[in-house]
Design a protein around this motif. Structure first.
Motif, mmCIF file in Angstrom:
data_model
loop_
_atom_site.group_PDB
_atom_site.id
_atom_site.type_symbol
_atom_site.label_atom_id
_atom_site.label_comp_id
_atom_site.label_asym_id
_atom_site.label_seq_id
_atom_site.Cartn_x
_atom_site.Cartn_y
_atom_site.Cartn_z
ATOM 1 N N ASN A 11 1.012 -1.087 -0.147
ATOM 2 C CA ASN A 11 -0.195 -0.145 -0.248
ATOM 3 C C ASN A 11 1.024 0.393 0.614
ATOM 4 O O ASN A 11 0.042 2.231 0.037
ATOM 5 N N LEU A 12 2.199 0.947 0.500
ATOM 6 C CA LEU A 12 2.787 2.438 0.481
ATOM 7 C C LEU A 12 3.000 3.033 -0.664
ATOM 8 O O LEU A 12 2.819 1.697 -2.065
ATOM 9 N N CYS A 13 3.231 4.473 -1.557
ATOM 10 C CA CYS A 13 3.747 4.743 -2.706
ATOM 11 C C CYS A 13 4.040 5.646 -1.957
ATOM 12 O O CYS A 13 4.329 6.590 -1.385
ATOM 13 N N ARG A 14 5.284 5.814 -3.161
ATOM 14 C CA ARG A 14 5.873 7.105 -3.293
ATOM 15 C C ARG A 14 5.197 8.837 -3.975
ATOM 16 O O ARG A 14 4.478 8.265 -4.682
ATOM 17 N N LYS A 15 5.504 9.578 -2.722
ATOM 18 C CA LYS A 15 4.390 10.779 -2.618
ATOM 19 C C LYS A 15 4.718 11.883 -3.754
ATOM 20 O O LYS A 15 5.970 11.351 -4.144
ATOM 21 N N HIS A 16 3.906 12.450 -4.285
ATOM 22 C CA HIS A 16 4.495 13.194 -5.050
ATOM 23 C C HIS A 16 5.914 14.206 -5.230
ATOM 24 O O HIS A 16 6.522 14.213 -6.358
ATOM 25 N N MET A 51 5.038 5.697 -9.469
ATOM 26 C CA MET A 51 4.452 6.425 -10.145
ATOM 27 C C MET A 51 4.186 5.706 -11.697
ATOM 28 O O MET A 51 5.694 5.723 -12.306
ATOM 29 N N ALA A 52 3.473 5.448 -11.945
ATOM 30 C CA ALA A 52 3.378 4.424 -13.421
ATOM 31 C C ALA A 52 4.780 5.914 -14.417
ATOM 32 O O ALA A 52 4.824 4.731 -15.386
ATOM 33 N N GLU A 53 3.828 6.571 -14.840
ATOM 34 C CA GLU A 53 4.697 7.758 -15.349
ATOM 35 C C GLU A 53 6.005 8.408 -15.081
ATOM 36 O O GLU A 53 6.992 8.495 -16.400
ATOM 37 N N HIS A 54 6.727 7.201 -14.447
ATOM 38 C CA HIS A 54 8.097 8.226 -13.810
ATOM 39 C C HIS A 54 8.937 6.902 -14.167
ATOM 40 O O HIS A 54 8.986 5.861 -14.895
ATOM 41 N N THR A 61 10.205 -1.990 -14.092
ATOM 42 C CA THR A 61 9.484 -2.786 -14.477
ATOM 43 C C THR A 61 10.087 -3.365 -15.405
ATOM 44 O O THR A 61 9.263 -5.071 -15.488
ATOM 45 N N ILE A 62 10.421 -2.868 -16.526
ATOM 46 C CA ILE A 62 11.112 -4.972 -17.976
ATOM 47 C C ILE A 62 11.744 -4.964 -16.908
ATOM 48 O O ILE A 62 12.071 -6.203 -17.689
ATOM 49 N N ALA A 63 13.051 -4.902 -16.047
ATOM 50 C CA ALA A 63 14.094 -6.182 -15.722
ATOM 51 C C ALA A 63 12.959 -7.070 -14.928
ATOM 52 O O ALA A 63 11.868 -7.199 -14.236
ATOM 53 N N PRO A 64 13.749 -8.680 -15.420
ATOM 54 C CA PRO A 64 13.289 -9.465 -14.684
ATOM 55 C C PRO A 64 13.758 -8.888 -12.757
ATOM 56 O O PRO A 64 13.792 -8.233 -13.253
ATOM 57 N N VAL A 116 24.607 4.212 -17.851
ATOM 58 C CA VAL A 116 22.785 4.629 -18.269
ATOM 59 C C VAL A 116 22.632 4.319 -19.863
ATOM 60 O O VAL A 116 21.657 4.694 -20.024
ATOM 61 N N LYS A 117 23.672 4.068 -20.898
ATOM 62 C CA LYS A 117 24.231 3.979 -21.984
ATOM 63 C C LYS A 117 22.223 3.028 -22.755
ATOM 64 O O LYS A 117 21.524 3.859 -23.396
ATOM 65 N N ASP A 118 22.149 1.915 -22.261
ATOM 66 C CA ASP A 118 20.379 1.966 -22.658
ATOM 67 C C ASP A 118 19.425 2.234 -21.967
ATOM 68 O O ASP A 118 18.710 1.472 -22.637
ATOM 69 N N LYS A 119 19.305 2.912 -20.897
ATOM 70 C CA LYS A 119 18.483 2.939 -20.096
ATOM 71 C C LYS A 119 17.344 3.424 -21.171
ATOM 72 O O LYS A 119 17.045 4.879 -21.556
ATOM 73 N N LEU A 120 16.091 3.154 -20.659
ATOM 74 C CA LEU A 120 14.593 4.253 -21.264
ATOM 75 C C LEU A 120 14.513 5.575 -21.186
ATOM 76 O O LEU A 120 14.049 6.220 -21.459
ATOM 77 N N TRP A 121 15.132 5.550 -20.039
ATOM 78 C CA TRP A 121 15.236 7.185 -19.224
ATOM 79 C C TRP A 121 16.078 8.315 -19.895
ATOM 80 O O TRP A 121 15.581 9.805 -19.406
ATOM 81 N N LEU A 122 16.751 7.438 -20.209
ATOM 82 C CA LEU A 122 17.861 7.902 -20.708
ATOM 83 C C LEU A 122 17.280 9.086 -22.358
ATOM 84 O O LEU A 122 16.973 8.488 -22.977
ATOM 85 N N ARG A 123 17.346 10.525 -21.656
ATOM 86 C CA ARG A 123 16.960 11.183 -23.075
ATOM 87 C C ARG A 123 18.808 11.640 -23.613
ATOM 88 O O ARG A 123 18.566 13.032 -22.386
#
Length: 154
Positions: A11-16, A51-54, A61-64, A116-123
């Motif tokens: 039930n714990l969620c990271r607060k905004h 948060m799912a959009e984070h 979540t894509i990692a095993p 981090v070169k192959d990470k999805l969040w790297l822009r």
């Protein structure tokens, strides 16, 4: 101390407005009060609470299935990148140079980028301006993936 079951952990969620560090602390405190809380459970609960959009949520979540040590290592790389190489502050209104607000790290940026070169969040940044043929070929930036400047000076 009364030992709790594992269900409240989910039930714990990271607060905004909560930092990742504070969220990790809350997870660890809750884990200490739970009977039979193994690494996979805490890892799953931590990921679920983001948060799912984070960007980090997507990465984790894509990692095993991961141990908490692996999750924390991914979080650390993410935070290092976001603080050191990924977010640039505009000059401040107070006249204090913007760099003084950044955390100073002992790890060179090229080492962070290698992790981090192959990470999805790297822009990646936009392409460098100017004629590519006029740039120095003696310098290469791994972040921009082009010649003209050194990664360390990017």
């Amino acid at each position: 101390m009364i030992k709790k079951q594992v269900d409240p952990l989910f039930n714990l969620c990271r607060k905004h407005d909560e930092s990742l560090r504070d969220y990790i602390k809350r997870i660890k405190v809750e884990k200490a009060n739970i009977v039979g809380c193994d690494d996979q459970i805490i890892s799953s609960a931590f990921k679920k609470g983001l948060m799912a959009e984070h960007d980090l949520y997507c990465e984790l979540t894509i990692a095993p299935s991961q141990t908490m040590a692996e999750v924390f290592a991914t979080v650390e790389c993410y935070v290092l990148y976001r603080n050191y190489g990924g977010i640039h502050k505009a000059p401040s209104q107070s006249g204090v140079p913007a760099d003084e607000g950044h955390t100073k790290f002992t790890i060179p940026i090229y080492q962070i980028l290698a992790q981090v070169k192959d990470k999805l969040w790297l822009r990646r940044p936009p392409s460098l301006k100017g004629d590519p043929d006029k740039r120095s070929t003696n310098k290469y930036c791994a972040f921009h993936r082009t010649h003209g400047l050194d990664t360390a000076n990017c």
